[in-house]
Design a protein around this motif. Structure first.
Motif, mmCIF file in Angstrom:
data_model
loop_
_atom_site.group_PDB
_atom_site.id
_atom_site.type_symbol
_atom_site.label_atom_id
_atom_site.label_comp_id
_atom_site.label_asym_id
_atom_site.label_seq_id
_atom_site.Cartn_x
_atom_site.Cartn_y
_atom_site.Cartn_z
ATOM 1 N N PRO A 1 0.809 -1.223 0.000
ATOM 2 C CA PRO A 1 0.000 0.000 0.000
ATOM 3 C C PRO A 1 0.837 1.265 0.000
ATOM 4 N N HIS A 2 0.349 2.242 -0.739
ATOM 5 C CA HIS A 2 1.007 3.555 -0.723
ATOM 6 C C HIS A 2 0.556 4.294 0.527
ATOM 7 N N VAL A 3 1.528 4.704 1.364
ATOM 8 C CA VAL A 3 1.169 5.328 2.642
ATOM 9 C C VAL A 3 0.908 6.824 2.515
ATOM 10 N N LYS A 4 1.053 7.363 1.298
ATOM 11 C CA LYS A 4 0.787 8.802 1.127
ATOM 12 C C LYS A 4 -0.646 9.142 1.510
ATOM 13 N N THR A 5 -1.548 8.167 1.499
ATOM 14 C CA THR A 5 -2.941 8.426 1.859
ATOM 15 C C THR A 5 -3.081 8.764 3.335
ATOM 16 N N LEU B 1 10.336 3.246 -2.511
ATOM 17 C CA LEU B 1 10.247 4.703 -2.655
ATOM 18 C C LEU B 1 9.904 4.964 -4.121
ATOM 19 N N ALA B 2 8.617 5.263 -4.340
ATOM 20 C CA ALA B 2 8.122 5.360 -5.722
ATOM 21 C C ALA B 2 8.202 6.795 -6.210
ATOM 22 N N TYR B 3 9.388 7.342 -6.127
ATOM 23 C CA TYR B 3 9.600 8.718 -6.566
ATOM 24 C C TYR B 3 11.084 8.881 -6.851
ATOM 25 N N GLY C 1 1.375 9.704 -18.714
ATOM 26 C CA GLY C 1 2.183 10.812 -19.226
ATOM 27 C C GLY C 1 2.761 11.670 -18.124
ATOM 28 N N ARG C 2 3.098 11.070 -16.995
ATOM 29 C CA ARG C 2 3.666 11.838 -15.876
ATOM 30 C C ARG C 2 5.155 11.546 -15.755
ATOM 31 N N VAL C 3 5.504 10.383 -15.318
ATOM 32 C CA VAL C 3 6.909 9.947 -15.304
ATOM 33 C C VAL C 3 6.963 8.551 -15.908
ATOM 34 N N PHE D 1 4.884 0.643 -12.697
ATOM 35 C CA PHE D 1 4.035 1.570 -13.461
ATOM 36 C C PHE D 1 2.855 1.973 -12.590
ATOM 37 N N TYR D 2 2.269 3.116 -12.935
ATOM 38 C CA TYR D 2 1.101 3.610 -12.189
ATOM 39 C C TYR D 2 0.026 4.011 -13.194
ATOM 40 N N PRO D 3 -1.085 3.285 -13.214
ATOM 41 C CA PRO D 3 -2.127 3.580 -14.203
ATOM 42 C C PRO D 3 -3.063 4.697 -13.748
ATOM 43 N N GLY E 1 -0.805 -1.000 -10.215
ATOM 44 C CA GLY E 1 -2.030 -0.887 -9.444
ATOM 45 C C GLY E 1 -2.351 0.501 -8.937
ATOM 46 N N SER E 2 -3.643 0.704 -8.685
ATOM 47 C CA SER E 2 -4.188 1.952 -8.150
ATOM 48 C C SER E 2 -5.515 1.593 -7.500
ATOM 49 N N THR E 3 -6.114 2.527 -6.780
ATOM 50 C CA THR E 3 -7.416 2.203 -6.189
ATOM 51 C C THR E 3 -8.523 2.117 -7.249
ATOM 52 N N PRO E 4 -8.597 3.053 -8.217
ATOM 53 C CA PRO E 4 -9.689 2.914 -9.210
ATOM 54 C C PRO E 4 -9.638 1.591 -9.991
ATOM 55 N N THR E 5 -8.438 1.034 -10.199
ATOM 56 C CA THR E 5 -8.338 -0.232 -10.952
ATOM 57 C C THR E 5 -8.204 -1.447 -10.034
ATOM 58 N N ILE F 1 0.569 -4.965 -6.137
ATOM 59 C CA ILE F 1 -0.239 -3.771 -6.402
ATOM 60 C C ILE F 1 -0.037 -2.772 -5.249
ATOM 61 N N ARG F 2 -0.257 -1.475 -5.568
ATOM 62 C CA ARG F 2 0.073 -0.448 -4.575
ATOM 63 C C ARG F 2 -1.091 0.485 -4.195
ATOM 64 N N PRO F 3 -2.346 0.092 -4.322
ATOM 65 C CA PRO F 3 -3.408 1.052 -3.987
ATOM 66 C C PRO F 3 -3.272 1.585 -2.562
ATOM 67 N N GLY F 4 -3.468 2.897 -2.416
ATOM 68 C CA GLY F 4 -3.347 3.538 -1.112
ATOM 69 C C GLY F 4 -4.674 4.106 -0.633
ATOM 70 N N THR F 5 -5.392 4.773 -1.554
ATOM 71 C CA THR F 5 -6.636 5.459 -1.185
ATOM 72 C C THR F 5 -7.651 4.508 -0.552
ATOM 73 N N VAL F 6 -7.609 3.248 -0.968
ATOM 74 C CA VAL F 6 -8.599 2.261 -0.517
ATOM 75 C C VAL F 6 -8.658 2.113 1.002
HETATM 76 C C1 LIG Z 1 3.318 5.837 -7.877
HETATM 77 C C2 LIG Z 1 2.008 5.620 -7.212
HETATM 78 N N1 LIG Z 1 1.672 4.387 -6.804
HETATM 79 C C3 LIG Z 1 0.504 4.129 -6.177
HETATM 80 C C4 LIG Z 1 -0.406 5.141 -5.932
HETATM 81 C C5 LIG Z 1 -1.691 4.824 -5.195
HETATM 82 O O1 LIG Z 1 -2.794 4.995 -5.975
HETATM 83 P P1 LIG Z 1 -4.256 5.339 -5.416
HETATM 84 O O2 LIG Z 1 -4.220 6.759 -4.949
HETATM 85 O O3 LIG Z 1 -5.109 5.154 -6.610
HETATM 86 O O4 LIG Z 1 -4.540 4.407 -4.325
HETATM 87 C C6 LIG Z 1 -0.105 6.437 -6.360
HETATM 88 C C7 LIG Z 1 -1.047 7.541 -6.147
HETATM 89 O O5 LIG Z 1 -0.819 8.685 -6.377
HETATM 90 C C8 LIG Z 1 1.129 6.691 -7.009
HETATM 91 O O6 LIG Z 1 1.481 7.924 -7.416
#
Ligand SMILES: Cc1ncc(COP(=O)(O)O)c(C=O)c1O
Length: 376
Positions: free
Chosen positions: A45-49, A87-89, A145-147, A175-177, A218-222, A235-240
């Motif tokens: 999971p992406h902890v940015k949420t 570290l996805a940045y 089309g971001r990175v 990748f991030y869709p 992965g993402s939350t919408p997908t 998969i990395r969904p965070g918002t979920v």
């Molecule tokens: C690189 C990356 N991975 C995963 C996520 C998590 O996606 P989501 O916000 O759809 O849960 C994001 C969201 O911005 C992201 O930028």
């Protein structure tokens, strides 16, 4: 965290305040790991949420394989609860090299997503200084089309450089869709296209003897369609973990799976047809939604009411289409459009678990303490 006293109950606390239902958040986490396990996927999971160690621990307890972070500060905080971090940045600059090295020295199994030789060199210098390799995931663009590099050849070129560069180990691709923002029923052709691009990259790597151990997407919408992209390992969904108005609109979740709201108080009903609450753009975040969805949040108890405008500390509700006639002093719950930026505006969260309430800090919030005090 001690859960307790009634002074923390929502009826008693001052507003605006962000409230999280930890039982719903845990159930959301469990749903993801159950789905992922069924399809042979890991969840990172992406902890940015949430930016919170409490929530990260819940995700790990429910079976997350590791954590994804976006900033070095998040990485440093999350390294105290998990030693498997992505570290996805892309990290660029000398100060970042030093801090990457310090994370490696702490024993973190650190993976870094990048798409340029410059970022690869930074990673290599950190790895060399620490005497431990940084794991590299080559980031590819699958339509946002971001990175990310755009062709299988470019993926292969960076992966090959990485395999030769002391201080780095090629671990796979990422990748991030993020361009897929339509409900599940309309995602089929876009997922197919993404799957095609990912498949080509995997094939090119395998052909060169650089088979990726990790294919991270992965993402939350997908989220619930992740298995439609062949080859992914995680998969990395965070918002979920919380969900929000956007995820409700995309039908990713139901109302009972929304774990977060901002509690606000009606402070004025002087203007006919309006009620004003004490949650403005500094509490809710002024994020627009795509398509026909107007307004800045959803009132789950009065869904017909619209949040039509936000000043910094005022949220203006249009109640003209509702029978609800709020009194000054009445409390309302508002689900934000985009929960991640809303969380980032809070100093701490009021959390509910069972019948108890507590307060948790957002340790991963903020930029890099030290980066200004100790310039390079
Ligand atoms: C690189 C990356 N991975 C995963 C996520 C998590 O996606 P989501 O916000 O759809 O849960 C994001 C969201 O911005 C992201 O930028």
């Amino acid at each position: 965290m001690t859960m307790s006293p009634s002074i923390l109950e929502p009826a008693a606390v001052e507003t605006p305040v962000a409230v999280v239902d930890l039982d719903i958040a845990r159930a959301n986490a469990r749903r993801v790991t159950t789905y992922a396990a069924r399809h042979g996927l890991g969840w990172r999971p992406h902890v940015k949420t949430h930016k919170s160690r409490t929530l990260a621990r819940i995700q790990l307890e429910e079976g997350a394989r590791g954590l994804t972070v976006a900033t070095l500060h998040e990485a440093e905080v999350m390294a105290t609860v998990c030693d498997d971090l992505l570290l996805a940045y892309p990290q660029v600059g000398e100060g970042k090299v030093r801090r990457l090295g310090a994370l490696l020295e702490r024993g973190v199994d650190l993976k870094l997503a990048l798409d340029s030789p410059e970022a690869l060199e930074s990673a290599a210098r950190a790895g060399q200084a620490a005497g431990r390799d940084v794991g590299v995931l080559v980031e590819m663009d699958v339509g946002m089309g971001r990175v990310g590099v755009g062709t299988p050849e470019a993926v292969l070129e960076l992966a090959s450089r990485c395999a030769e560069e002391p201080g780095t180990t090629f671990r796979g691709i990422l990748f991030y869709p993020g361009h897929i923002r339509v409900p599940a029923a309309a995602q089929g052709p876009i997922l197919k296209e993404v799957g095609g691009r990912v498949g080509e990259a995997i094939q090119a790597l395998e052909g060169a003897g650089l088979s990726p151990e990790i294919v991270s997407g992965g993402s939350t919408p997908t989220l619930w369609q992740s298995h439609e992209i062949p080859g992914m390992t995680e998969i990395r969904p965070g918002t979920v973990i919380f969900n929000d108005r956007d995820m409700l609109a995309l039908e990713v979740c139901g109302p009972e799976e929304v774990a977060f709201h901002v509690l606000a108080t009606v402070v004025s009903v002087a203007v006919p047809g309006h009620a004003v609450v004490d949650a403005g753009s500094k509490a809710l975040a002024k994020e627009e939604l795509r398509g026909d969805l107007r307004g800045y949040g959803l009132l789950p108890d009065h869904p017909e009411v619209r949040v039509i405008s936000l000043s910094e500390e005022h949220g203006v509700l249009d109640i003209s289409g509702s029978d609800w006639r709020p009194r000054v002093g009445e409390r309302v719950r508002i689900v934000p459009n985009h929960v991640c930026v809303c969380v980032n505006l809070q100093d701490r969260l009021l959390v509910r678990r069972g019948d108890g309430y507590g307060v948790i800090p957002l340790e991963g919030r903020g930029r890099s303490p030290g980066s200004i005090e100790q310039p390079n």
